[in-house]
Motif scaffolding. Structure first.
Motif, PDB file in Angstrom:
ATOM      1  N   LEU A   1      47.578  46.259  29.124  1.00 22.04           N
ATOM      2  CA  LEU A   1      47.039  46.568  30.448  1.00 22.04           C
ATOM      3  C   LEU A   1      47.758  47.695  31.173  1.00 22.04           C
ATOM      4  O   LEU A   1      47.324  48.119  32.235  1.00 22.04           O
ATOM      5  CB  LEU A   1      47.080  45.308  31.321  1.00 22.04           C
ATOM      6  CG  LEU A   1      46.249  44.139  30.794  1.00 22.04           C
ATOM      7  CD1 LEU A   1      46.568  42.889  31.576  1.00 22.04           C
ATOM      8  CD2 LEU A   1      44.770  44.473  30.864  1.00 22.04           C
ATOM      9  N   ASN A   2      48.874  48.145  30.656  1.00 26.12           N
ATOM     10  CA  ASN A   2      49.623  49.287  31.204  1.00 26.12           C
ATOM     11  C   ASN A   2      50.406  48.950  32.473  1.00 26.12           C
ATOM     12  O   ASN A   2      51.484  49.495  32.690  1.00 26.12           O
ATOM     13  CB  ASN A   2      48.714  50.492  31.477  1.00 26.12           C
ATOM     14  CG  ASN A   2      48.010  50.974  30.221  1.00 26.12           C
ATOM     15  OD1 ASN A   2      48.599  50.977  29.146  1.00 26.12           O
ATOM     16  ND2 ASN A   2      46.742  51.352  30.348  1.00 26.12           N
ATOM     17  N   THR A   3      49.873  48.122  33.343  1.00 24.47           N
ATOM     18  CA  THR A   3      50.588  47.728  34.555  1.00 24.47           C
ATOM     19  C   THR A   3      50.680  46.205  34.614  1.00 24.47           C
ATOM     20  O   THR A   3      50.158  45.500  33.755  1.00 24.47           O
ATOM     21  CB  THR A   3      49.878  48.258  35.817  1.00 24.47           C
ATOM     22  OG1 THR A   3      48.520  47.806  35.806  1.00 24.47           O
ATOM     23  CG2 THR A   3      49.903  49.768  35.870  1.00 24.47           C
ATOM     24  N   ALA A   4      51.351  45.696  35.662  1.00 25.47           N
ATOM     25  CA  ALA A   4      51.609  44.270  35.765  1.00 25.47           C
ATOM     26  C   ALA A   4      50.319  43.468  35.945  1.00 25.47           C
ATOM     27  O   ALA A   4      49.506  43.769  36.822  1.00 25.47           O
ATOM     28  CB  ALA A   4      52.551  43.996  36.940  1.00 25.47           C
ATOM     29  N   ALA A   5      50.142  42.451  35.115  1.00 20.59           N
ATOM     30  CA  ALA A   5      48.961  41.580  35.196  1.00 20.59           C
ATOM     31  C   ALA A   5      49.258  40.402  36.108  1.00 20.59           C
ATOM     32  O   ALA A   5      50.353  39.842  36.088  1.00 20.59           O
ATOM     33  CB  ALA A   5      48.583  41.085  33.811  1.00 20.59           C
ATOM     34  N   ARG A   6      48.274  40.010  36.907  1.00 21.12           N
ATOM     35  CA  ARG A   6      48.427  38.854  37.791  1.00 21.12           C
ATOM     36  C   ARG A   6      47.380  37.794  37.402  1.00 21.12           C
ATOM     37  O   ARG A   6      47.459  37.234  36.326  1.00 21.12           O
ATOM     38  CB  ARG A   6      48.297  39.287  39.253  1.00 21.12           C
ATOM     39  CG  ARG A   6      49.208  40.454  39.635  1.00 21.12           C
ATOM     40  CD  ARG A   6      50.677  40.098  39.519  1.00 21.12           C
ATOM     41  NE  ARG A   6      51.172  39.387  40.656  1.00 21.12           N
ATOM     42  CZ  ARG A   6      51.802  39.951  41.680  1.00 21.12           C
ATOM     43  NH1 ARG A   6      52.007  41.253  41.691  1.00 21.12           N
ATOM     44  NH2 ARG A   6      52.230  39.217  42.689  1.00 21.12           N
TER      45      ARG A   6
ATOM     46  N   GLU B   1      55.983  34.937  27.612  1.00 22.84           N
ATOM     47  CA  GLU B   1      55.893  34.581  29.027  1.00 22.84           C
ATOM     48  C   GLU B   1      54.446  34.435  29.514  1.00 22.84           C
ATOM     49  O   GLU B   1      54.009  35.138  30.417  1.00 22.84           O
ATOM     50  CB  GLU B   1      56.640  35.613  29.864  1.00 22.84           C
ATOM     51  CG  GLU B   1      58.122  35.666  29.564  1.00 22.84           C
ATOM     52  CD  GLU B   1      58.881  36.652  30.431  1.00 22.84           C
ATOM     53  OE1 GLU B   1      58.247  37.322  31.267  1.00 22.84           O
ATOM     54  OE2 GLU B   1      60.106  36.758  30.267  1.00 22.84           O
ATOM     55  N   PRO B   2      53.677  33.536  28.938  1.00 23.31           N
ATOM     56  CA  PRO B   2      52.297  33.334  29.405  1.00 23.31           C
ATOM     57  C   PRO B   2      52.299  32.768  30.818  1.00 23.31           C
ATOM     58  O   PRO B   2      53.106  31.891  31.140  1.00 23.31           O
ATOM     59  CB  PRO B   2      51.737  32.331  28.400  1.00 23.31           C
ATOM     60  CG  PRO B   2      52.932  31.554  27.955  1.00 23.31           C
ATOM     61  CD  PRO B   2      54.060  32.548  27.914  1.00 23.31           C
ATOM     62  N   PHE B   3      51.390  33.253  31.656  1.00 21.31           N
ATOM     63  CA  PHE B   3      51.391  32.808  33.048  1.00 21.31           C
ATOM     64  C   PHE B   3      49.981  32.410  33.491  1.00 21.31           C
ATOM     65  O   PHE B   3      49.620  31.249  33.474  1.00 21.31           O
ATOM     66  CB  PHE B   3      51.973  33.896  33.955  1.00 21.31           C
ATOM     67  CG  PHE B   3      52.059  33.483  35.396  1.00 21.31           C
ATOM     68  CD1 PHE B   3      52.879  32.443  35.779  1.00 21.31           C
ATOM     69  CD2 PHE B   3      51.307  34.134  36.362  1.00 21.31           C
ATOM     70  CE1 PHE B   3      52.958  32.045  37.113  1.00 21.31           C
ATOM     71  CE2 PHE B   3      51.376  33.747  37.691  1.00 21.31           C
ATOM     72  CZ  PHE B   3      52.202  32.703  38.070  1.00 21.31           C
ATOM     73  N   ALA B   4      49.166  33.383  33.862  1.00 21.83           N
ATOM     74  CA  ALA B   4      47.797  33.073  34.277  1.00 21.83           C
ATOM     75  C   ALA B   4      46.957  32.732  33.050  1.00 21.83           C
ATOM     76  O   ALA B   4      47.169  33.272  31.967  1.00 21.83           O
ATOM     77  CB  ALA B   4      47.189  34.255  35.023  1.00 21.83           C
ATOM     78  N   LEU B   5      45.993  31.816  33.238  1.00 28.15           N
ATOM     79  CA  LEU B   5      45.177  31.366  32.124  1.00 28.15           C
ATOM     80  C   LEU B   5      43.761  31.096  32.610  1.00 28.15           C
ATOM     81  O   LEU B   5      43.555  30.565  33.697  1.00 28.15           O
ATOM     82  CB  LEU B   5      45.785  30.093  31.527  1.00 28.15           C
ATOM     83  CG  LEU B   5      45.145  29.475  30.289  1.00 28.15           C
ATOM     84  CD1 LEU B   5      46.214  28.784  29.443  1.00 28.15           C
ATOM     85  CD2 LEU B   5      44.085  28.466  30.664  1.00 28.15           C
ATOM     86  N   THR B   6      42.780  31.487  31.815  1.00 25.96           N
ATOM     87  CA  THR B   6      41.388  31.183  32.110  1.00 25.96           C
ATOM     88  C   THR B   6      40.688  30.851  30.803  1.00 25.96           C
ATOM     89  O   THR B   6      41.126  31.277  29.729  1.00 25.96           O
ATOM     90  CB  THR B   6      40.694  32.363  32.824  1.00 25.96           C
ATOM     91  OG1 THR B   6      39.367  31.977  33.223  1.00 25.96           O
ATOM     92  CG2 THR B   6      40.597  33.588  31.921  1.00 25.96           C
ATOM     93  N   VAL B   7      39.616  30.064  30.870  1.00 22.64           N
ATOM     94  CA  VAL B   7      38.954  29.580  29.661  1.00 22.64           C
ATOM     95  C   VAL B   7      37.454  29.800  29.746  1.00 22.64           C
ATOM     96  O   VAL B   7      36.826  29.491  30.760  1.00 22.64           O
ATOM     97  CB  VAL B   7      39.243  28.076  29.435  1.00 22.64           C
ATOM     98  CG1 VAL B   7      38.496  27.567  28.218  1.00 22.64           C
ATOM     99  CG2 VAL B   7      40.729  27.836  29.280  1.00 22.64           C
TER     100      VAL B   7
ATOM    101  N   ALA C   1      53.621  38.706  29.453  1.00 21.19           N
ATOM    102  CA  ALA C   1      54.553  39.741  29.889  1.00 21.19           C
ATOM    103  C   ALA C   1      55.569  39.994  28.785  1.00 21.19           C
ATOM    104  O   ALA C   1      56.205  39.062  28.295  1.00 21.19           O
ATOM    105  CB  ALA C   1      55.266  39.323  31.166  1.00 21.19           C
ATOM    106  N   ALA C   2      55.694  41.248  28.376  1.00 21.63           N
ATOM    107  CA  ALA C   2      56.656  41.614  27.337  1.00 21.63           C
ATOM    108  C   ALA C   2      57.369  42.895  27.749  1.00 21.63           C
ATOM    109  O   ALA C   2      56.965  43.571  28.703  1.00 21.63           O
ATOM    110  CB  ALA C   2      55.951  41.803  25.997  1.00 21.63           C
ATOM    111  N   MET C   3      58.417  43.242  27.026  1.00 18.20           N
ATOM    112  CA  MET C   3      59.212  44.420  27.357  1.00 18.20           C
ATOM    113  C   MET C   3      58.382  45.696  27.299  1.00 18.20           C
ATOM    114  O   MET C   3      58.597  46.636  28.051  1.00 18.20           O
ATOM    115  CB  MET C   3      60.404  44.527  26.412  1.00 18.20           C
ATOM    116  CG  MET C   3      61.424  43.419  26.589  1.00 18.20           C
ATOM    117  SD  MET C   3      62.166  43.401  28.236  1.00 18.20           S
ATOM    118  CE  MET C   3      63.081  44.945  28.188  1.00 18.20           C
ATOM    119  N   ASP C   4      57.395  45.741  26.398  1.00 22.79           N
ATOM    120  CA  ASP C   4      56.604  46.955  26.243  1.00 22.79           C
ATOM    121  C   ASP C   4      55.344  46.956  27.108  1.00 22.79           C
ATOM    122  O   ASP C   4      54.486  47.817  26.953  1.00 22.79           O
ATOM    123  CB  ASP C   4      56.213  47.153  24.774  1.00 22.79           C
ATOM    124  CG  ASP C   4      55.497  45.935  24.193  1.00 22.79           C
ATOM    125  OD1 ASP C   4      55.468  44.893  24.871  1.00 22.79           O
ATOM    126  OD2 ASP C   4      54.981  46.047  23.068  1.00 22.79           O
TER     127      ASP C   4
END
Length: 261
Positions: free
Chosen positions: A65-70, A27-33, A42-45
């Protein structure tokens, strides 16, 4: 980043051909280069940031990252990646050292429902700008990247979707939505710490991309072109399909529009 396909692709801008597809990125979402691509996953673990080599077409490493990444932003030198995180009643930004993997936490806000989303750096990465939502409303947080702390919070009316930093390092453009007033682009003077202009747009603006003289705003099935000097909408480009995101090349001669078929 193809969220539904667990994949990341690279496109050669000279030929407009897909040159690499990296699969297996959940589930790749945000992207930077920078020198390579960095993608939130985002994964189950738990959420992570994945480094992707777009020449080799493979994932190199990941950092949990332990918590949700935005949102994500890479320093122009490629040595640090900034990741917005949202947890229980806390919103912060993590600065990840690309070489060592060391993470430095930058506190942004506390309280129920606090979120930090889009993050952008200025040209020399001395300042980081982040969209912030709390019970008090929406704002843009300004972070000193050397001191790793918030130095200013600039209130913005309405819900902020995206921000872009002008190459002068002073002006920040934010797409906004208000149930009563509709869509708008707010122009923020980061030095003065206030909104200096608000330009109404037709529809719900989702993303903004900048050149030296123009702002390109994604609006449903089209793009509005804003003259930065005058604050006037100059033109609208109809795409015929819902716009996903925008990118503009460094010299401002090409605009790339991703859409949904």
């Amino acid at each position: 980043a193809h969220y539904g396909d667990d994949a990341v692709s690279a496109v050669d801008t000279a030929t407009l051909a897909v040159t690499a597809v990296v699969t297996g990125v959940a589930e790749p979402f945000a992207l930077t280069v920078a020198d390579r691509a960095y993608v939130s996953s985002a994964a189950m673990d738990g959420d992570s940031v994945v480094a992707v080599d777009l020449d080799l077409g493979m994932a190199l490493a990941d950092r949990t990252l332990n918590t949700a990444a935005r949102g994500l932003a890479a320093a122009p030198a490629g040595d640090v990646v900034y990741v917005a995180r949202c947890g229980d009643d806390v919103a912060d930004i993590v600065a990840v050292d690309v070489t060592t993997g060391r993470m430095t936490v930058i506190p942004v806000a506390h309280g129920a429902g606090a979120t930090v989303d889009a993050v952008r750096t200025n040209a020399d990465a001395s300042r980081l700008f982040a969209t912030l939502r709390t019970a008090a409303g929406s704002a843009v947080a300004v972070i000193d990247t050397r001191a790793c702390r918030v130095v200013q919070t600039i209130a913005v009316e309405g819900s902020i979707g995206d921000i872009a930093v002008h190459r002068d390092g002073r002006r920040v453009f934010a797409t906004c939505w208000d149930d009563e007033r509709g869509g708008a682009v707010a122009v923020i003077d980061a030095r003065a710490g206030r909104v200096v202009n608000t330009v109404a747009v037709s529809g719900m603006p989702t993303q903004v991309a900048l050149t030296a003289s123009r702002a390109y705003i994604a609006l449903g099935d089209g793009i509005s072109v804003l003259d930065i000097a005058t604050g006037r909408i100059l033109d609208t480009v109809e795409t015929g399909r819902p716009v996903s995101c925008l990118a503009v090349n460094p010299d401002g001669t090409r605009l790339y529009i991703a859409d949904f078929d």
